[in-house]
Design a protein around this motif. Structure first.
Motif, PDB file in Angstrom:
ATOM      1  N   TYR A  63       0.764  -1.124   0.121  1.00 56.94           N
ATOM      2  CA  TYR A  63      -0.017   0.050   0.084  1.00 56.94           C
ATOM      3  C   TYR A  63       0.843   1.246   0.007  1.00 56.94           C
ATOM      4  O   TYR A  63       1.931   1.327   0.608  1.00 56.94           O
ATOM      5  N   GLN A  64       0.569   2.259  -0.792  1.00 53.49           N
ATOM      6  CA  GLN A  64       1.282   3.364  -0.822  1.00 53.49           C
ATOM      7  C   GLN A  64       0.419   4.658  -1.152  1.00 53.49           C
ATOM      8  O   GLN A  64      -0.636   4.494  -1.767  1.00 53.49           O
ATOM      9  N   LEU A  65       0.823   5.681  -0.552  1.00 57.50           N
ATOM     10  CA  LEU A  65       0.169   6.909  -1.110  1.00 57.50           C
ATOM     11  C   LEU A  65       0.466   7.368  -2.422  1.00 57.50           C
ATOM     12  O   LEU A  65       1.914   6.986  -2.668  1.00 57.50           O
ATOM     13  N   ASN A  66      -0.375   7.646  -3.335  1.00 56.06           N
ATOM     14  CA  ASN A  66      -0.082   8.002  -4.855  1.00 56.06           C
ATOM     15  C   ASN A  66       1.134   8.891  -5.109  1.00 56.06           C
ATOM     16  O   ASN A  66       1.007   9.961  -4.725  1.00 56.06           O
ATOM     17  N   PRO A  67       2.149   8.180  -5.767  1.00 55.20           N
ATOM     18  CA  PRO A  67       3.225   8.943  -5.778  1.00 55.20           C
ATOM     19  C   PRO A  67       3.211  10.189  -6.864  1.00 55.20           C
ATOM     20  O   PRO A  67       3.697  11.154  -7.021  1.00 55.20           O
ATOM     21  N   SER A  68       2.015  10.242  -7.576  1.00 53.02           N
ATOM     22  CA  SER A  68       1.558  11.364  -8.906  1.00 53.02           C
ATOM     23  C   SER A  68       0.951  12.430  -8.068  1.00 53.02           C
ATOM     24  O   SER A  68       0.940  13.580  -8.641  1.00 53.02           O
ATOM     25  N   VAL A  69       0.668  12.245  -6.829  1.00 51.86           N
ATOM     26  CA  VAL A  69       0.160  13.408  -6.030  1.00 51.86           C
ATOM     27  C   VAL A  69       1.269  13.919  -5.321  1.00 51.86           C
ATOM     28  O   VAL A  69       2.160  13.515  -4.699  1.00 51.86           O
ATOM     29  N   ALA A  70       1.354  15.540  -5.318  1.00 52.22           N
ATOM     30  CA  ALA A  70       2.362  16.073  -4.628  1.00 52.22           C
ATOM     31  C   ALA A  70       1.994  16.301  -3.152  1.00 52.22           C
ATOM     32  O   ALA A  70       1.056  17.074  -2.569  1.00 52.22           O
ATOM     33  N   TRP A  71       2.768  15.469  -2.357  1.00 51.65           N
ATOM     34  CA  TRP A  71       2.745  15.373  -0.933  1.00 51.65           C
ATOM     35  C   TRP A  71       3.548  16.323  -0.139  1.00 51.65           C
ATOM     36  O   TRP A  71       4.811  16.463  -0.669  1.00 51.65           O
ATOM     37  N   HIS A  72       2.931  16.988   0.625  1.00 54.50           N
ATOM     38  CA  HIS A  72       3.964  17.642   1.554  1.00 54.50           C
ATOM     39  C   HIS A  72       3.619  17.766   3.073  1.00 54.50           C
ATOM     40  O   HIS A  72       2.493  17.556   3.411  1.00 54.50           O
ATOM     41  N   SER A  73       4.431  17.599   3.731  1.00 52.63           N
ATOM     42  CA  SER A  73       4.091  17.239   5.496  1.00 52.63           C
ATOM     43  C   SER A  73       5.115  18.242   6.327  1.00 52.63           C
ATOM     44  O   SER A  73       6.213  18.748   5.645  1.00 52.63           O
ATOM     45  N   ASP A  74       4.662  18.665   7.299  1.00 54.27           N
ATOM     46  CA  ASP A  74       5.193  19.626   8.057  1.00 54.27           C
ATOM     47  C   ASP A  74       6.677  19.038   8.633  1.00 54.27           C
ATOM     48  O   ASP A  74       7.697  19.651   9.058  1.00 54.27           O
ATOM     49  N   VAL A  75       6.532  17.641   8.781  1.00 57.58           N
ATOM     50  CA  VAL A  75       7.653  17.052   9.362  1.00 57.58           C
ATOM     51  C   VAL A  75       8.949  17.056   8.229  1.00 57.58           C
ATOM     52  O   VAL A  75      10.244  17.507   8.561  1.00 57.58           O
ATOM     53  N   GLU A  76       8.776  16.726   7.010  1.00 57.46           N
ATOM     54  CA  GLU A  76       9.549  16.899   5.991  1.00 57.46           C
ATOM     55  C   GLU A  76      10.211  18.438   5.916  1.00 57.46           C
ATOM     56  O   GLU A  76      11.302  18.684   5.594  1.00 57.46           O
ATOM     57  N   GLU A  77       9.160  19.454   5.958  1.00 57.15           N
ATOM     58  CA  GLU A  77       9.698  20.880   5.975  1.00 57.15           C
ATOM     59  C   GLU A  77      10.685  21.086   7.179  1.00 57.15           C
ATOM     60  O   GLU A  77      11.689  21.985   7.135  1.00 57.15           O
ATOM     61  N   PHE A  78      10.096  20.538   8.293  1.00 59.35           N
ATOM     62  CA  PHE A  78      11.073  20.555   9.566  1.00 59.35           C
ATOM     63  C   PHE A  78      12.448  20.149   9.254  1.00 59.35           C
ATOM     64  O   PHE A  78      13.464  20.698   9.596  1.00 59.35           O
ATOM     65  N   LEU A  79      12.476  18.791   8.723  1.00 58.75           N
ATOM     66  CA  LEU A  79      13.701  18.427   8.663  1.00 58.75           C
ATOM     67  C   LEU A  79      14.616  19.200   7.541  1.00 58.75           C
ATOM     68  O   LEU A  79      15.867  19.176   7.757  1.00 58.75           O
ATOM     69  N   ALA A  80      13.900  19.594   6.522  1.00 58.77           N
ATOM     70  CA  ALA A  80      14.842  20.502   5.502  1.00 58.77           C
ATOM     71  C   ALA A  80      15.294  21.640   6.133  1.00 58.77           C
ATOM     72  O   ALA A  80      16.527  22.034   5.671  1.00 58.77           O
ATOM     73  N   LEU A  81      14.496  22.639   6.981  1.00 49.58           N
ATOM     74  CA  LEU A  81      15.166  23.430   7.598  1.00 49.58           C
ATOM     75  C   LEU A  81      16.163  23.088   8.556  1.00 49.58           C
ATOM     76  O   LEU A  81      17.064  24.056   8.592  1.00 49.58           O
ATOM     77  N   TYR A  82      16.004  21.947   9.132  1.00 49.34           N
ATOM     78  CA  TYR A  82      17.086  21.938  10.060  1.00 49.34           C
ATOM     79  C   TYR A  82      18.409  21.533   9.397  1.00 49.34           C
ATOM     80  O   TYR A  82      19.435  22.116   9.655  1.00 49.34           O
ATOM     81  N   ASN A  83      18.197  20.861   8.061  1.00 50.01           N
ATOM     82  CA  ASN A  83      19.384  20.589   7.467  1.00 50.01           C
ATOM     83  C   ASN A  83      20.156  21.810   6.840  1.00 50.01           C
ATOM     84  O   ASN A  83      21.363  21.975   6.750  1.00 50.01           O
ATOM     85  N   ALA A  84      19.149  22.726   6.329  1.00 45.64           N
ATOM     86  CA  ALA A  84      19.528  23.843   5.883  1.00 45.64           C
ATOM     87  C   ALA A  84      20.388  24.878   6.979  1.00 45.64           C
ATOM     88  O   ALA A  84      21.667  25.278   6.655  1.00 45.64           O
ATOM     89  N   GLY A  85      19.900  24.819   8.173  1.00 44.64           N
ATOM     90  CA  GLY A  85      20.433  25.407   9.119  1.00 44.64           C
ATOM     91  C   GLY A  85      21.847  24.881   9.494  1.00 44.64           C
ATOM     92  O   GLY A  85      22.606  25.701   9.851  1.00 44.64           O
ATOM     93  N   ARG A  86      22.138  23.506   9.520  1.00 47.97           N
ATOM     94  CA  ARG A  86      23.377  22.939   9.839  1.00 47.97           C
ATOM     95  C   ARG A  86      24.313  23.582   8.995  1.00 47.97           C
ATOM     96  O   ARG A  86      25.553  23.587   9.175  1.00 47.97           O
ATOM     97  N   LYS A  87      23.838  23.539   7.485  1.00 49.94           N
ATOM     98  CA  LYS A  87      24.871  24.127   6.503  1.00 49.94           C
ATOM     99  C   LYS A  87      25.234  25.479   6.560  1.00 49.94           C
ATOM    100  O   LYS A  87      26.297  26.084   6.061  1.00 49.94           O
ATOM    101  N   ALA A  88      24.389  26.465   7.254  1.00 48.26           N
ATOM    102  CA  ALA A  88      24.458  27.787   7.276  1.00 48.26           C
ATOM    103  C   ALA A  88      25.277  27.992   8.500  1.00 48.26           C
ATOM    104  O   ALA A  88      25.320  27.094   9.250  1.00 48.26           O
ATOM    105  N   SER A  89      25.352  29.317   8.768  1.00 47.56           N
ATOM    106  CA  SER A  89      26.095  29.729  10.191  1.00 47.56           C
ATOM    107  C   SER A  89      25.781  30.939  10.648  1.00 47.56           C
ATOM    108  O   SER A  89      24.875  31.714   9.722  1.00 47.56           O
TER     109      SER A  89
END
Length: 198
Positions: free
Chosen positions: A85-111
């Motif tokens: 079972y899977q969420l349809n990959p043709s749908v653009a999914w966005h989650s706050d957890v993914e955004e949270f982790l993306a911002l965290y990783n961007a913050g680690r690379k910045a200073s």
């Protein structure tokens, strides 16, 4: 609490408790998928395979119907292919957890201020621990703990950053956030005492 939105409008969640839990489980997986066997063992561990499979099929059917009112785009949110079972990959999914982790990783690379800005934006998304609806589900614990540790790390980094830049009000605010989440965090108390002393 957990919610799904389509074009900014909240979707009514499935009335079936296990249906909601399966949806949360699929959303929480990095590839948004799970095998039939995994879902049966998680949600109907006591049932024999045939009974568990029937319950899974009925539950997913109820879940699919709850996600398919009126609009063509809502059809086919959950697919089943070759026992997965899977969420349809043709749908653009966005989650706050993914955004949270993306911002965290961007913050680690910045200073400096740039890194602090990323961390503050990430921390604004962390309004409470991950999937409290599944607090006692074994599968949710590792992810919840990982996100909690990342949040604590960012709060500590923000407190340190503002301490170093002599922005003591900001520094104390982030120190207090750590203590609010974990009143037994001795390092956070020590950091907050240093901030108050300065």
């Amino acid at each position: 609490p957990f919610e799904m939105r389509h074009l900014g409008v909240p979707l009514a969640l499935c009335s079936n408790r296990n249906g909601q839990a399966i949806l949360r489980y699929l959303v929480a997986q990095s590839d948004h998928s799970a095998t039939v066997d995994t879902l049966m063992s998680l949600f109907w561990p006591e049932d024999c395979t045939e009974v568990a499979l029937r319950k899974l099929q009925v539950t997913v059917s109820i879940l699919r119907r709850s996600l398919q009112p009126e609009h063509e785009l809502r059809a086919g949110y959950i697919l089943c292919k070759q026992g997965v079972y899977q969420l349809n990959p043709s749908v653009a999914w966005h989650s706050d957890v993914e955004e949270f982790l993306a911002l965290y990783n961007a913050g680690r690379k910045a200073s400096g201020n740039a890194g602090a800005s990323y961390y503050e934006r990430a921390c604004s998304l962390y309004t409470r621990p991950f999937l409290m609806e599944d607090l006692y589900a074994d599968w949710s614990f590792p992810r919840r703990e990982q996100l909690r540790q990342i949040h604590r790390e960012m709060c500590s980094a923000l407190a340190t950053h503002y301490l170093e830049t002599r922005s003591y009000e900001q520094a104390s605010r982030w120190g207090a956030v750590i203590i609010e989440e974990n009143p037994c965090d001795e390092a956070a108390y020590q950091q907050l005492m240093r901030i108050y002393a300065l």
